[in-house]
Write a protein that holds these residues in place. Structure first.
Motif, short mmCIF file in Angstrom:
data_model
loop_
_atom_site.label_atom_id
_atom_site.label_comp_id
_atom_site.label_asym_id
_atom_site.label_seq_id
_atom_site.Cartn_x
_atom_site.Cartn_y
_atom_site.Cartn_z
N UNK A 12 0.85 -1.19 0.00
CA UNK A 12 0.00 0.00 0.00
C UNK A 12 0.88 1.24 0.00
N UNK A 13 0.29 2.37 -0.34
CA UNK A 13 1.03 3.63 -0.38
C UNK A 13 1.18 4.20 1.02
N UNK A 14 2.40 4.65 1.34
CA UNK A 14 2.69 5.39 2.56
C UNK A 14 3.54 6.59 2.14
N UNK A 15 3.30 7.72 2.76
CA UNK A 15 4.05 8.91 2.40
C UNK A 15 5.56 8.75 2.64
N UNK A 16 5.95 7.84 3.50
CA UNK A 16 7.38 7.62 3.75
C UNK A 16 8.09 7.08 2.50
N UNK A 17 7.33 6.58 1.52
CA UNK A 17 7.94 6.10 0.28
C UNK A 17 8.48 7.25 -0.55
N UNK A 18 8.14 8.47 -0.19
CA UNK A 18 8.74 9.63 -0.86
C UNK A 18 10.26 9.59 -0.73
N UNK A 19 10.76 9.04 0.37
CA UNK A 19 12.22 8.89 0.54
C UNK A 19 12.80 7.96 -0.51
N UNK A 20 12.10 6.85 -0.81
CA UNK A 20 12.56 5.94 -1.86
C UNK A 20 12.60 6.64 -3.20
N UNK A 21 11.55 7.42 -3.47
CA UNK A 21 11.47 8.12 -4.74
C UNK A 21 12.59 9.13 -4.86
N UNK A 23 15.50 8.86 -3.45
CA UNK A 23 16.69 8.05 -3.70
C UNK A 23 16.79 7.61 -5.15
N UNK A 24 15.68 7.16 -5.71
CA UNK A 24 15.66 6.78 -7.12
C UNK A 24 16.00 7.97 -8.01
N UNK A 25 15.44 9.14 -7.67
CA UNK A 25 15.68 10.36 -8.48
C UNK A 25 17.15 10.77 -8.44
N UNK A 59 4.65 14.07 -4.75
CA UNK A 59 6.03 14.05 -5.22
C UNK A 59 6.43 15.42 -5.75
N UNK A 60 5.55 16.03 -6.54
CA UNK A 60 5.83 17.35 -7.08
C UNK A 60 5.98 18.38 -5.96
N UNK A 61 5.09 18.34 -4.97
CA UNK A 61 5.15 19.30 -3.87
C UNK A 61 6.37 19.09 -2.98
N UNK A 62 6.77 17.86 -2.77
CA UNK A 62 7.89 17.56 -1.88
C UNK A 62 9.24 17.75 -2.55
N UNK A 63 9.34 17.40 -3.84
CA UNK A 63 10.66 17.37 -4.50
C UNK A 63 10.75 18.22 -5.75
#
Length: 76
Positions: A12-21, A23-25, A59-63
């Motif tokens: 499931x989606x969790x906002x903490x996955x923004x850290x993974x994204x 890292x991928x970026x 993702x857009x708002x955070x990064x």
């Protein structure tokens, strides 16, 4: 396909996955498959249309980056 450096399976989606994204970026890219168990088996998701809108906005708002978010279906 097993998990590896640039592929992650999440049930499931969790906002903490923004850290993974992030890292991928900052690396060579990657994919997060949401709605799959650790072995890549489809478990499904609720509210997929809301997630298709919310995830790119978060993702857009955070990064300040734009990512592709796609809905993949599983036959049967």
């Amino acid at each position: 396909m097993p998990e590896k450096q640039n592929v992650e399976w999440k049930s499931k989606w969790k906002d903490e996955y923004l850290e993974w994204i992030c890292g991928f970026a900052n690396a060579q890219g990657g994919k997060i498959y949401i709605g799959c168990d650790d072995n890549g088996n489809v478990t499904g998701l609720k509210n997929t249309h809301k997630l298709l809108e919310d995830i790119p906005n978060k993702i857009r708002n955070a990064m300040n980056i734009v990512v592709d978010v796609n809905l993949l279906g599983d036959k049967g």
